[in-house]
Structures are given as structure tokens and as C-alpha cells.
Write a protein that holds these residues in place. Sequence first.
Motif, PDB file in Angstrom:
ATOM      1  N   SER A  77       0.902  -1.156  -0.043  1.00 46.98           N
ATOM      2  CA  SER A  77      -0.209   0.109  -0.036  1.00 46.98           C
ATOM      3  C   SER A  77       0.772   1.352  -0.062  1.00 46.98           C
ATOM      4  N   THR A  78       0.327   2.225  -0.612  1.00 50.69           N
ATOM      5  CA  THR A  78       1.192   3.582  -0.767  1.00 50.69           C
ATOM      6  C   THR A  78       1.272   4.178   0.715  1.00 50.69           C
ATOM      7  N   ASP A  79       0.441   3.770   1.655  1.00 46.73           N
ATOM      8  CA  ASP A  79       0.580   4.005   3.076  1.00 46.73           C
ATOM      9  C   ASP A  79       1.753   3.438   3.783  1.00 46.73           C
ATOM     10  N   ASP A  80       2.337   2.287   3.403  1.00 43.07           N
ATOM     11  CA  ASP A  80       3.354   1.697   3.814  1.00 43.07           C
ATOM     12  C   ASP A  80       4.596   1.875   3.469  1.00 43.07           C
ATOM     13  N   THR A  81       5.781   1.458   4.311  1.00 44.83           N
ATOM     14  CA  THR A  81       6.980   1.725   4.174  1.00 44.83           C
ATOM     15  C   THR A  81       7.881   0.552   3.462  1.00 44.83           C
ATOM     16  N   LEU A  82       6.998  -0.742   3.668  1.00 44.55           N
ATOM     17  CA  LEU A  82       7.504  -1.776   3.121  1.00 44.55           C
ATOM     18  C   LEU A  82       6.422  -2.623   2.413  1.00 44.55           C
ATOM     19  N   SER A  83       6.615  -3.721   1.679  1.00 45.51           N
ATOM     20  CA  SER A  83       5.688  -4.539   0.980  1.00 45.51           C
ATOM     21  C   SER A  83       6.181  -5.854   1.193  1.00 45.51           C
ATOM     22  N   ILE A  84       4.921  -6.921   1.181  1.00 49.85           N
ATOM     23  CA  ILE A  84       5.272  -8.426   1.341  1.00 49.85           C
ATOM     24  C   ILE A  84       4.353  -9.050   0.250  1.00 49.85           C
ATOM     25  N   THR A  85       5.054  -9.789  -0.369  1.00 47.66           N
ATOM     26  CA  THR A  85       4.787 -10.527  -1.423  1.00 47.66           C
ATOM     27  C   THR A  85       4.978 -12.085  -1.377  1.00 47.66           C
ATOM     28  N   ARG A  86       4.146 -12.880  -1.582  1.00 45.13           N
ATOM     29  CA  ARG A  86       4.405 -14.324  -1.548  1.00 45.13           C
ATOM     30  C   ARG A  86       4.617 -14.812  -3.068  1.00 45.13           C
ATOM     31  N   ALA A  87       5.669 -15.306  -3.395  1.00 47.70           N
ATOM     32  CA  ALA A  87       6.219 -15.926  -4.536  1.00 47.70           C
ATOM     33  C   ALA A  87       6.132 -17.352  -4.614  1.00 47.70           C
ATOM     34  N   ARG A  88       5.857 -18.204  -5.575  1.00 46.41           N
ATOM     35  CA  ARG A  88       5.803 -19.385  -5.791  1.00 46.41           C
ATOM     36  C   ARG A  88       6.450 -19.876  -7.201  1.00 46.41           C
ATOM     37  N   VAL A  89       7.421 -20.751  -6.994  1.00 46.03           N
ATOM     38  CA  VAL A  89       8.058 -21.242  -7.974  1.00 46.03           C
ATOM     39  C   VAL A  89       7.830 -22.798  -8.309  1.00 46.03           C
ATOM     40  N   ALA A  90       7.425 -23.119  -9.409  1.00 43.22           N
ATOM     41  CA  ALA A  90       7.282 -24.540  -9.752  1.00 43.22           C
ATOM     42  C   ALA A  90       8.406 -25.226  -9.938  1.00 43.22           C
ATOM     43  N   PRO A  91       8.395 -26.688  -9.550  1.00 45.38           N
ATOM     44  CA  PRO A  91       9.281 -27.653  -9.782  1.00 45.38           C
ATOM     45  C   PRO A  91      10.409 -27.328 -10.885  1.00 45.38           C
ATOM     46  N   GLY A  92      11.599 -27.366 -10.830  1.00 46.57           N
ATOM     47  CA  GLY A  92      12.552 -27.240 -12.069  1.00 46.57           C
ATOM     48  C   GLY A  92      12.687 -25.781 -12.482  1.00 46.57           C
ATOM     49  N   ILE A  93      11.870 -24.805 -12.174  1.00 47.01           N
ATOM     50  CA  ILE A  93      11.831 -23.684 -12.636  1.00 47.01           C
ATOM     51  C   ILE A  93      12.864 -22.628 -12.227  1.00 47.01           C
ATOM     52  N   THR A  94      13.618 -21.800 -12.753  1.00 47.08           N
ATOM     53  CA  THR A  94      14.397 -20.818 -12.560  1.00 47.08           C
ATOM     54  C   THR A  94      13.918 -19.514 -12.863  1.00 47.08           C
ATOM     55  N   THR A  95      13.818 -18.565 -11.959  1.00 50.69           N
ATOM     56  CA  THR A  95      13.068 -17.257 -12.307  1.00 50.69           C
ATOM     57  C   THR A  95      14.349 -16.640 -13.199  1.00 50.69           C
ATOM     58  N   LYS A  96      13.827 -15.429 -13.758  1.00 51.65           N
ATOM     59  CA  LYS A  96      14.819 -14.603 -14.616  1.00 51.65           C
ATOM     60  C   LYS A  96      15.655 -13.886 -13.720  1.00 51.65           C
ATOM     61  N   TRP A  97      16.985 -13.570 -14.419  1.00 45.80           N
ATOM     62  CA  TRP A  97      17.971 -12.691 -13.560  1.00 45.80           C
ATOM     63  C   TRP A  97      17.209 -11.460 -13.637  1.00 45.80           C
ATOM     64  N   HIS A  98      17.370 -10.541 -12.489  1.00 49.44           N
ATOM     65  CA  HIS A  98      16.611  -9.259 -12.542  1.00 49.44           C
ATOM     66  C   HIS A  98      17.344  -8.718 -11.169  1.00 49.44           C
ATOM     67  N   GLU A  99      16.967  -7.198 -11.032  1.00 47.56           N
ATOM     68  CA  GLU A  99      17.418  -6.360 -10.103  1.00 47.56           C
ATOM     69  C   GLU A  99      16.347  -5.726  -9.704  1.00 47.56           C
ATOM     70  N   VAL A 100      16.378  -4.993  -8.426  1.00 50.11           N
ATOM     71  CA  VAL A 100      15.301  -4.216  -8.033  1.00 50.11           C
ATOM     72  C   VAL A 100      16.067  -2.885  -7.394  1.00 50.11           C
ATOM     73  N   ARG A 101      16.042  -1.709  -8.266  1.00 50.59           N
ATOM     74  CA  ARG A 101      16.671  -0.670  -7.759  1.00 50.59           C
ATOM     75  C   ARG A 101      16.221   0.350  -6.652  1.00 50.59           C
ATOM     76  N   GLY A 102      17.138   0.643  -5.656  1.00 53.01           N
ATOM     77  CA  GLY A 102      16.620   1.529  -4.833  1.00 53.01           C
ATOM     78  C   GLY A 102      15.785   0.595  -3.549  1.00 53.01           C
ATOM     79  N   THR A 103      15.641  -0.765  -3.336  1.00 54.59           N
ATOM     80  CA  THR A 103      14.907  -1.375  -2.689  1.00 54.59           C
ATOM     81  C   THR A 103      15.859  -2.543  -2.135  1.00 54.59           C
ATOM     82  N   VAL A 104      15.669  -2.980  -0.792  1.00 59.20           N
ATOM     83  CA  VAL A 104      16.231  -4.079  -0.090  1.00 59.20           C
ATOM     84  C   VAL A 104      15.328  -5.046  -0.255  1.00 59.20           C
TER      85      VAL A 104
END
Length: 120
Positions: free
Chosen positions: A28-55
Motif C-alpha cells: 500500500s502507498t501508506d506503508d514503508t514496506l511490501s510483502i509478497t508471496r512468490a511461488r516457483v514450480a519444480p525445475g523452474i529458474t526465475t529470470k535474472w533481475h534486480e530491483v533498484r533502490g529497494t532492499v
Amino acid sequence: MQPLIIKQDLTKEFTSEERCYILETSNSTDDTLSITRARVAPGITTKWHEVRGTVERYIIAEGRGRVEVGDLPAQNVGPGDIVLIPPGIRQRITNAGPADLIFYCVCTPRFQQSAYRSLE
């Protein structure tokens, strides 16, 4: 801010370009953090990526994975493990087990799509 209980609603899970399923549980724009649930299927590799300005912090909830972050050697991860990802560091994760890999991603400041950058 008022006390609040947010119920998980799996019907809102969606497929991302990153090759995993995402459920934004709190961003939410009211929050200073976010929480997301991620699910990766067996044998799958996510794409190389980065998130700028975010820990990011991956908190592994279920399954087994192999995570690659920056210049660290690839590491096996499982339930209870936490992966700390500084801003702008390349990353990806592979589901190395027979069942779904599920982890929560806690971002500070909160995740914004404009900060995401695919490296593939």
C-alpha cells in the motif's frame, strides 16, 4: 495506521514475466514496506533481475531452492532461511525440489514495478 489482519487470498495470485507466481499480500502507498508471496514450480529458474533502490528479503516458507545473488556462489535454501538482497543486486532462484518453492519477499521501501529491471 490502524490494527489490521490481512487474509491470504490465493485467487489473486498471478503469473509474472519472471517465471513465477506472485501474490501481493501487502503493498500500500501508506506503508514503508511490501510483502509478497512468490511461488516457483519444480525445475523452474526465475529470470535474472534486480530491483533498484529497494532492499529485498526472501523468507523461504516451503520447498527447496538454489539462490544466486550478486557475486556470491549459488546456495541451497530451505524453510526458515532468509536471503538478504541489497538494492540493485542481480538475483534469481531455482526450485530444486519436487514440490512448489514458496517464499515471502519483504521489500523496503515498498516494491514498485518501476524499480524492477530484467537482466535477460
